[in-house]
Write a protein that holds these residues in place. Structure first.
Motif, PDB file in Angstrom:
ATOM      1  N   ARG A   1      33.194  43.015  42.124  1.00  0.00           N
ATOM      2  CA  ARG A   1      32.511  44.208  41.653  1.00  0.00           C
ATOM      3  C   ARG A   1      33.531  45.212  41.129  1.00  0.00           C
ATOM      4  N   ASP A   2      33.060  46.199  40.377  1.00  0.00           N
ATOM      5  CA  ASP A   2      33.904  47.294  39.915  1.00  0.00           C
ATOM      6  C   ASP A   2      34.228  48.186  41.113  1.00  0.00           C
ATOM      7  N   GLY A   3      35.516  48.431  41.343  1.00  0.00           N
ATOM      8  CA  GLY A   3      35.904  49.236  42.486  1.00  0.00           C
ATOM      9  C   GLY A   3      35.357  50.649  42.451  1.00  0.00           C
ATOM     10  N   ASP A   4      35.086  51.161  41.248  1.00  0.00           N
ATOM     11  CA  ASP A   4      34.514  52.498  41.134  1.00  0.00           C
ATOM     12  C   ASP A   4      32.999  52.490  41.272  1.00  0.00           C
ATOM     13  N   ASP A   5      32.410  51.283  41.366  1.00  0.00           N
ATOM     14  CA  ASP A   5      30.960  51.169  41.496  1.00  0.00           C
ATOM     15  C   ASP A   5      30.569  51.271  42.973  1.00  0.00           C
ATOM     16  N   LEU A   6      31.184  52.215  43.654  1.00  0.00           N
ATOM     17  CA  LEU A   6      30.941  52.486  45.067  1.00  0.00           C
ATOM     18  C   LEU A   6      31.179  53.968  45.266  1.00  0.00           C
ATOM     19  N   LYS A   7      30.176  54.668  45.766  1.00  0.00           N
ATOM     20  CA  LYS A   7      30.326  56.089  46.055  1.00  0.00           C
ATOM     21  C   LYS A   7      30.798  56.234  47.505  1.00  0.00           C
ATOM     22  N   ILE A   8      31.950  56.894  47.680  1.00  0.00           N
ATOM     23  CA  ILE A   8      32.529  57.076  49.008  1.00  0.00           C
ATOM     24  C   ILE A   8      32.428  58.545  49.396  1.00  0.00           C
ATOM     25  N   TYR A   9      31.769  58.796  50.539  1.00  0.00           N
ATOM     26  CA  TYR A   9      31.618  60.153  51.061  1.00  0.00           C
ATOM     27  C   TYR A   9      32.434  60.277  52.343  1.00  0.00           C
ATOM     28  N   ALA A  10      33.250  61.305  52.443  1.00  0.00           N
ATOM     29  CA  ALA A  10      34.042  61.556  53.649  1.00  0.00           C
ATOM     30  C   ALA A  10      33.383  62.662  54.468  1.00  0.00           C
ATOM     31  N   GLN A  11      33.349  62.465  55.764  1.00  0.00           N
ATOM     32  CA  GLN A  11      32.760  63.472  56.632  1.00  0.00           C
ATOM     33  C   GLN A  11      33.625  64.731  56.656  1.00  0.00           C
TER      34      GLN A  11
ATOM     35  N   LEU B   1      38.472  50.043  50.905  1.00  0.00           N
ATOM     36  CA  LEU B   1      37.100  49.746  50.490  1.00  0.00           C
ATOM     37  C   LEU B   1      37.036  49.356  49.013  1.00  0.00           C
ATOM     38  N   ARG B   2      37.704  50.120  48.164  1.00  0.00           N
ATOM     39  CA  ARG B   2      37.660  49.804  46.728  1.00  0.00           C
ATOM     40  C   ARG B   2      38.343  48.468  46.449  1.00  0.00           C
ATOM     41  N   ALA B   3      39.435  48.160  47.154  1.00  0.00           N
ATOM     42  CA  ALA B   3      40.098  46.874  46.973  1.00  0.00           C
ATOM     43  C   ALA B   3      39.185  45.730  47.394  1.00  0.00           C
ATOM     44  N   ALA B   4      38.463  45.920  48.497  1.00  0.00           N
ATOM     45  CA  ALA B   4      37.544  44.879  48.959  1.00  0.00           C
ATOM     46  C   ALA B   4      36.398  44.669  47.977  1.00  0.00           C
ATOM     47  N   VAL B   5      35.908  45.772  47.402  1.00  0.00           N
ATOM     48  CA  VAL B   5      34.831  45.669  46.411  1.00  0.00           C
ATOM     49  C   VAL B   5      35.310  44.900  45.178  1.00  0.00           C
ATOM     50  N   ARG B   6      36.536  45.204  44.731  1.00  0.00           N
ATOM     51  CA  ARG B   6      37.084  44.478  43.576  1.00  0.00           C
ATOM     52  C   ARG B   6      37.279  43.004  43.899  1.00  0.00           C
TER      53      ARG B   6
END
Length: 449
Positions: A270-280, A261-266
């Motif tokens: 976009r900044d790869g850290d500009d995504l909050k990832i929540y794990a169930q 996900l972070r690689a796709a955002v970059r």
């Protein structure tokens, strides 16, 4: 400085969400889902625990893949009966000041013009605390009840979603200029027509000529959540999502999802850290380890294998009644939920799950890990999951309502706060400001008006 751990509460407006069978537990009160107090009590509990949001899942169909019938789902209360999640938001917003509300709405079956107004209304009524979990749906039963023979193919659903987002961005972001509402009682002018624009959208799936019916809400665009981890879903998230949810039974699976996900955002600029990832995850805790483990064993006695397989069959589009319980799950491509089956097979090739093992696993908390221990042990497990996978927080399922969430708030949150890994107080502002310190999503200008 270590990254703070964030919590969302994973809920559904139904009697049984992610732990099929646990509604039979004598202390569970999920049958109260029809009562306003059930939800306001939960919202106030979560706000006391400084949760980011309550995240409300939803589907528009029934789980009728298992044995080719909805009977098992109906018999065991597997996400049926199911009420509308959006109706809960004003109730809970009135009872809280800071808690956010993430609502799941399938864009496949609702026209964007109507939907945009509904979300803007909720953003006004919550003072900017609404988020939208963008889903394309995965149940053929929903498509049939809405006039289609079956749902669109997996990738075509995302093609439609791309245009859907284009329409709602135009309505939310570009139709009304800042300052269009003047509220001038002396002149008798509420809004300036010259600053309100028709969007003139005409595409493959939608034609929307007019302007948005709502004046700009606090966030304009709601905070955007997304949960797809298929290649197409990841690409969609890279373009649109501010927060995303992943589900996997091991750190290895979750880390791969987070890294992808972070690689796709970059790659999308976009900044790869500009995504909050929540794990169930599901937390089972008590003041002592022995009590926590006893509680876990108590909960496991209420797991319903048939109910869990009805749920898994609906998620994947695969009728698991056709397989022996000791058969090994192999990766099967389906147009339902690519990610659900992959999390048990393709994404973790070092392990071969049997049908029985998968049912027992999702029978308690869904597709995420079950963390068991005293508060200190749970805090250490949460820190390890976050540090080893790169996620930002956890989307917490429950086993027993509202016992599971109360245990987290009363026992785990204070321990994390003591360790400096959890916030003490909420920041001011909208849901987006609390998570990103900005009031609105960066404007989208894919098409000029």
């Amino acid at each position: 400085m270590p990254k703070l751990i964030r919590f969302n509460a994973f809920q559904m407006n139904t009697v049984s969400h992610q732990s099929p069978g646990l509604w039979t537990h004598p202390r569970d009160n999920s049958h109260r889902y029809k009562e306003p107090d059930h939800w306001t009590e939960l919202a106030q509990l979560l706000e006391r625990g400084r949760f980011d949001a309550i995240f409300l899942a939803d589907v528009l169909g029934v789980y009728d893949v298992f044995e080719g019938s909805a009977d098992a789902a109906i018999r065991h209360g597997v996400q049926v009966p199911l009420n509308d999640p959006l109706a809960l938001v004003p109730l809970m917003a009135q009872a809280t000041r800071h808690l956010g509300f993430g609502v799941t709405c399938a864009l496949t079956y609702e026209h964007p013009y109507i939907f945009a107004r509904r979300i803007s209304t909720l953003d006004h009524l919550t003072r900017g605390r609404i988020g939208w979990n963008i889903v394309t749906g995965y149940l053929d039963s929903a498509a049939r009840n809405l006039g289609l023979n079956q749902q669109l193919s997996h990738d075509e659903r995302y093609d439609l979603a791309d245009e859907y987002m284009e329409v709602v961005y135009k309505l939310w972001e570009q139709s009304w200029e800042d300052g269009a509402v003047v509220n001038d009682k002396e002149r008798g002018v509420y809004a300036d027509p010259s600053r309100i624009h028709p969007i003139n959208h005409e595409g493959k799936y939608y034609k929307v000529p007019g302007f948005h019916l709502c004046e700009p809400s606090p966030q304009r665009t709601p905070l955007l959540y997304q949960a797809g981890t298929s290649p197409r879903g990841t690409a969609f998230a890279a373009q649109h999502a501010e927060c995303t949810f992943v589900s996997g039974p091991s750190k290895k699976v979750v880390k791969k999802y987070a890294d992808d996900l972070r690689a796709a955002v970059r790659a999308a600029g976009r900044d790869g850290d500009d995504l909050k990832i929540y794990a169930q995850a599901l937390i089972i805790t008590a003041p002592t380890e022995a009590e926590a483990r006893a509680k876990h064993e108590e909960y496991k006695r209420h797991i319903d294998i048939e109910a869990a397989l009805a749920l898994l069959s609906g998620w994947t589009g695969v009728d698991f009644s056709k397989f022996p319980l000791d058969a090994t799950i192999e990766y099967i491509d389906s147009d339902a939920g690519h990610s659900a089956l992959a999390s048990f097979s393709q994404a973790d090739p070092d392990r071969r799950w049997t049908v029985r093992e998968a049912a027992q696993f999702i029978g308690l908390g869904g597709r995420g890990p079950v963390l068991v221990g005293d508060p200190s042990q749970i805090a250490s497990q949460l820190e390890a999951w976050q540090d080893d996978t790169g996620i930002d927080g956890f989307n917490l399922a429950f086993a027993v309502a509202h016992e599971s969430m109360r245990d987290v708030v009363d026992l785990v949150v204070p321990e994390l706060q003591r360790r400096g890994r959890y916030r003490q107080e909420y920041d001011a502002g909208t849901l987006r400001e609390k998570l990103f310190q900005r009031s609105q999503r960066p404007r989208v200008h894919s098409h000029s008006l």
